[in-house]
Design a protein around this motif. Structure first.
Motif, PDB file in Angstrom:
ATOM      1  N   UNK A 164     -16.332  40.703  20.121  1.00 59.02           N
ATOM      2  CA  UNK A 164     -16.080  41.626  18.340  1.00 59.02           C
ATOM      3  C   UNK A 164     -15.485  42.927  18.540  1.00 59.02           C
ATOM      4  N   UNK A 165     -14.879  43.617  17.820  1.00 58.62           N
ATOM      5  CA  UNK A 165     -14.246  45.320  17.930  1.00 58.62           C
ATOM      6  C   UNK A 165     -15.527  46.511  17.940  1.00 58.62           C
ATOM      7  N   UNK A 214      -1.888  35.290  16.169  1.00 61.19           N
ATOM      8  CA  UNK A 214      -2.315  34.799  17.430  1.00 61.19           C
ATOM      9  C   UNK A 214      -2.308  36.728  18.239  1.00 61.19           C
ATOM     10  N   UNK A 215      -3.324  36.907  18.944  1.00 58.77           N
ATOM     11  CA  UNK A 215      -3.532  38.159  19.666  1.00 58.77           C
ATOM     12  C   UNK A 215      -3.558  37.609  20.802  1.00 58.77           C
ATOM     13  N   UNK A 216      -2.366  38.511  21.824  1.00 62.66           N
ATOM     14  CA  UNK A 216      -2.340  37.843  23.283  1.00 62.66           C
ATOM     15  C   UNK A 216      -2.537  39.438  23.881  1.00 62.66           C
ATOM     16  N   UNK A 334      -7.017  38.721   9.699  1.00 62.92           N
ATOM     17  CA  UNK A 334      -7.807  40.185   9.943  1.00 62.92           C
ATOM     18  C   UNK A 334      -8.058  40.170  11.512  1.00 62.92           C
ATOM     19  N   UNK A 335      -8.842  39.638  11.759  1.00 59.65           N
ATOM     20  CA  UNK A 335      -9.521  39.457  13.167  1.00 59.65           C
ATOM     21  C   UNK A 335      -9.108  37.991  13.783  1.00 59.65           C
ATOM     22  N   UNK A 469      -1.216  36.352   9.056  1.00 61.82           N
ATOM     23  CA  UNK A 469      -1.068  38.050   9.359  1.00 61.82           C
ATOM     24  C   UNK A 469       0.065  38.402   8.708  1.00 61.82           C
ATOM     25  N   UNK A 470       0.795  37.718   8.712  1.00 66.15           N
ATOM     26  CA  UNK A 470       2.279  37.522   7.184  1.00 66.15           C
ATOM     27  C   UNK A 470       1.425  37.910   5.834  1.00 66.15           C
TER      28      UNK A 470
END
Length: 890
Positions: A164-165, A214-216, A334-335, A469-470
């Motif tokens: 997590x963050x 997605x996050x990369x 968001x996450x 996300x958008x």
């Protein structure tokens, strides 16, 4: 060094790919420009997919000693004028697109030493190769969607975990505190001049298929395989162990510990049966410059050496592994979703294989020879694995592929088993000195592109609605816009306004009382407090107004959301209908897929049947060719036999012609002899008639005495003279036949084999009182005293020679008979050409009219052959041997 023991890992069955579709290995060819010192070129690009090899002078390729030209086809051929960007667009760009979509890929360069493999993979300033362009394309595509550093964390088992963050922030602070002061912590460090400006901005590419929800994150590892050992080029201890430390003076201080060589790594298998390098360092990078800087740091540690063919020849196989981690966002957008099962990891391996070389050409000695031997052995193992894979696929066999014989093949085992696409760039040097090695490279490339690899399946899509996300970003922007329209601060300006209002409050005056009768300080303080209270009320009112506006705006948003929910409900109903249609379509698709599989099965059966027929056809053609060759040999043998028999017939014909001539001459001679005897008798008769006495009284009969045998000179005709010879006055007396001395009771066994030939001569040996047999027997021998064997053979001049082998029959003590040979007599024929002349009645008449029929003067003219009667030596009773001798005229 730590070595992995063979046979410790239990064998597992290969993981079956979920897709039945297969793609062949993509093989590309790149031709290096010819050097300045090289004059002769042996490679010609004849099309975009075909090259032709010309044998250089002095190199014979077939049995007849002629030059042979060979053509090889590839998926695409890149000539000397092809740029690096064009090569990347056709070869590596599809692999980078698959990497972003979650699929694996393998790209390696192959060729002889000095053929341009490292330049193709790495490039030079201004001409970046496949590796820097791939890194640039990856970060150009996922740049806005990268996760923060240390959100993804490796677990040392070829997997990734999600933090997590808060944990990621603590990890960043801990690692930044542990970094030395001299090393920069950001990725914006100054690039090495050798790798600066590798790619021009106008040559950048962006990939397709990037998921915005997605996050990369990108991880890079760099290893080398040297002498069949794996070393980590990014390991810090490998470089720090040999770096000197400075004590502030002018001389470096070496560490107290001795030099520790780098430890080799071992290969292991993860939970999904994929091979990975255990303990290999994986560096998380956030830009193409940082990734290429990490690569260049490891590239400087790679083992290179100077040889006669290449100034910086690679002595090891280098492998850069680019690992891309991808995780979807949560429902709010968001996450990152904290679910390890939703993480997709794909990797792209860029391999720069060391070039095959011959020690005779490179001039290697000592360590270089060992390095070259290990390089050639690993490439040979790669070729063996490709050959067995091709044989298993084309012939339907199930031979075990020896991946474990080499670290290169063992590391990339999963790619050939269906874990991703495989592509190879074959680099060739067109100079004539590399022709023989280039032939081997071409044959390996031609065989490699016949191997098929299972096509990887697409990764599953997350169950959340797309565009999260958008939508979240659009909601924030709309909220800020509505706050600004209502006159209040936006969500971005509200904290700023509140802070400004707090700092704009009037300061409190001094509260110190020095005089009890002071009436100024307290009223001033009261006034300041009242002003601050008034300002506070204003801030509260402003806050309440902003809150009311926010509530009204939220209510409007709720209403709009409700309307949107209704709209979404309607859309969901439509989607339900669409889902039903999709289910029907899926059922139809499944039916068609089953039908397709059935047709593919039939096609496979037909292909196998066709292959069997083709094999039978090839075998029959081979048998037909063999029989045609045999028939040709038999025909040639028949022609030779005909020629030989024709020669034999010709010789036999010539021989029989000679025999016929000989027999004709013999018959002519016999007739002439008979005629001569007749003439002699007539002459004697004439002499008796003409020689009568004048008185008319006959002479008394002569005395009966034994006639004298005429000598050889008397029996021969006299020489021809000018005057006729005188007529004899005495009456000729016929000589009596002389009987043999053994005219008693001796009997002969005349043994004539059945193979004896009758020569047909005038005079034949006669044995009276004899028993003629073809095979001697004891009964015949007991009745006779003498034995003669007739034996015939061919003499050296080609005539038949007859031998009479004579012996005496002796009784033995046991009551039997034995033959003791005493004499051998040889009979041989000779053929001469005697010019015969017919007798004419008008010739030789004397002048006085007397008859000359009996004259001896014409005998030599009429017949040049005399007869000689000779008694046989040691012959039996009544036996005479009549031979024929030949005389020529003087």
């Amino acid at each position: 060094m730590i070595r992995q023991a063979k046979g410790k890992t239990p064998r597992r069955p290969p993981k079956k790919p979920s897709s039945n579709q297969k793609d062949p290995v993509g093989v590309y060819c790149r031709v290096r420009p010819l050097g300045v010192e090289d004059n002769e070129c042996c490679i010609e690009v004849i099309s975009s997919s075909t090259i032709q090899l010309h044998a250089p002078e002095g190199f014979k390729t077939n049995r007849n000693g002629e030059y042979k030209e060979m053509q090889y086809s590839f998926k695409k051929v890149f000539g000397v004028s092809v740029s690096q960007i064009e090569l990347f667009e056709h070869v590596a760009k599809p692999l980078v697109d698959d990497l972003i979509r979650g699929k694996n890929g393998l790209l390696f360069t192959y060729g002889v030493t000095g053929s341009g493999k490292t330049f193709t993979m790495t490039g030079s300033p201004g001409q970046g190769g496949l590796l820097p362009r791939s890194l640039d394309m990856i970060f150009k595509s996922i740049g806005p969607y990268q996760a923060k550093r240390y959100v993804f964390k490796t677990d040392d088992k070829n997997g990734l975990e999600i933090q997590n963050e808060v944990d990621a922030l603590l990890e960043r602070q801990r690692r930044e505190n542990n970094l030395p002061v001299s090393k920069p912590t950001s990725s914006r460090q100054k690039l090495d001049p050798e790798i600066a400006d590798m790619i021009k901005p106008e040559e950048a590419f962006e990939g397709d298929g990037v998921d915005e929800d997605s996050s990369y994150s990108v991880f890079v590892s760099y290893i080398e395989i040297y002498n069949n050992y794996i070393y980590d080029l990014l390991e810090e201890t490998q470089e720090d162990a040999i770096k000197p430390k400075w004590n502030g003076g002018g001389t470096p201080v070496r560490p107290n510990t001795e030099f520790i060589p780098p430890q080799s790594k071992i290969l292991r298998e993860d939970q999904t049966h994929n091979m990975y390098v255990a303990g290999c360092m994986e560096v998380e990078v956030k830009s193409a410059e940082e990734a290429f800087q990490v690569f260049w740091r490891g590239q400087k540690k790679r083992k290179v050496a100077n040889t006669c063919l290449n100034r910086e020849s690679s002595r090891s196989h280098s492998v850069l592994i680019i690992k891309l981690a991808q995780a979807p966002l949560d429902a709010d957008g968001d996450n990152i979703l904290q679910d390890k099962n939703q993480v997709t990891v794909s990797q792209l391996c860029l391999v720069d294989l060391a070039g095959s070389e011959r020690t005779g050409r490179t001039g290697a000695e000592g360590t270089r020879i060992r390095e070259a031997g290990n390089i050639n052995q690993s490439l040979l193992n790669l070729r063996t694995c490709i050959e067995i894979l091709r044989e298993n696929q084309m012939c339907g066999t199930n031979r075990m592929v020896p991946y474990r014989d080499s670290k290169v093949t063992h590391l990339f085992k999963n790619y050939f088993d269906g874990e991703g696409k495989v592509r190879m760039v074959v680099c060739v040097n067109p100079k004539a000195d590399d022709y023989e090695e280039t032939l081997l490279v071409m044959r390996f490339a031609e065989m490699t592109q016949e191997v098929e690899v299972a096509r990887p399946v697409d990764r599953p899509i997350c169950g959340f609605t797309p565009g999260r996300r958008h939508r979240n970003q659009a909601f924030k922007e709309e909220l800020s816009r509505k706050l600004e329209e209502r006159g209040g601060p936006s969500d971005r300006d509200l904290p700023t306004v509140l802070s400004h209002m707090v700092h704009s409050l009037p300061p409190l005056p001094s509260c110190e009382l020095t005089d009890p009768h002071d009436d100024i300080t307290l009223p001033r303080l009261i006034e300041a407090l009242q002003n601050r209270y008034r300002i506070r009320q204003m801030m509260i009112d402003e806050y309440n107004q902003a809150a009311n506006r926010m509530k009204s705006m939220l209510q409007e948003l709720d209403n709009s959301i409700i309307s949107k929910d209704n709209f979404i409900h309607e859309q969901n109903g439509k989607l339900t209908e669409k889902d039903k249609a999709i289910q029907l379509n899926k059922a139809e698709i499944e039916r068609l897929e089953k039908k397709t599989k059935m047709q593919e099965h039939k096609i496979d059966i037909l292909q196998k049947t066709t292959k069997i027929y083709e094999d039978d056809k090839r075998s029959l053609q081979h048998e037909l060719g063999t029989r045609e060759q045999r028939l040709q040999r038999e025909q040639s043998e028949k022609r030779r036999m005909e020629q030989r028999m024709h020669g034999v017939v010709t010789d036999t014909q010539h021989k029989w012609e000679k025999e016929c001539d000989r027999r004709v001459n013999a018959m002519q001679l016999e007739m002439q002899n008979k005629l001569w005897v007749k003439d002699e008798k007539l002459k004697q008769l004439k002499a008796i008639v003409t020689e009568s006495k004048p008185s008319g009284r006959p002479d008394p009969p002569p005395r009966q005495t034994q006639p004298k045998r005429p000598s050889r000179e008397e029996r021969l005709p006299a020489k021809r003279s000018a005057s006729p010879s005188p007529i004899p006055t005495t009456t000729p007396v016929r000589p009596l036949h002389r009987r043999s001395r053994s005219a008693g009771g001796e009997k002969w066994v005349d043994h004539k084999p059945s193979s004896s030939l009758d020569l047909g001569t005038v005079l034949q040996p006669v044995i009276p009182n004899s028993i003629q047999v073809s095979t001697p027997s004891e009964k015949a021998l007991s009745k006779c005293d003498r034995y003669v064997l007739t034996h015939q053979q061919v003499a050296s001049d080609g005539e038949i020679e007859t031998k009479l082998i004579k012996g005496e029959v002796i009784k033995t003590r046991g009551g039997g008979q034995s033959v003791q040979f005493t004499d051998i007599e040889t009979l041989k024929q000779q053929l001469t050409t005697v010019p015969g002349r017919k007798r004419k009645s008008s010739e030789g008449k004397p002048a006085n009219g007397a008859s000359t029929d009996g004259a001896w003067t014409d005998t030599e003219t009429r017949c040049s052959v005399a007869m000689e009667m000779r008694a046989g030596s040691k012959m039996g009773p009544g036996y005479e041997h009549h031979g024929i001798t030949k005389r020529r005229k003087p």
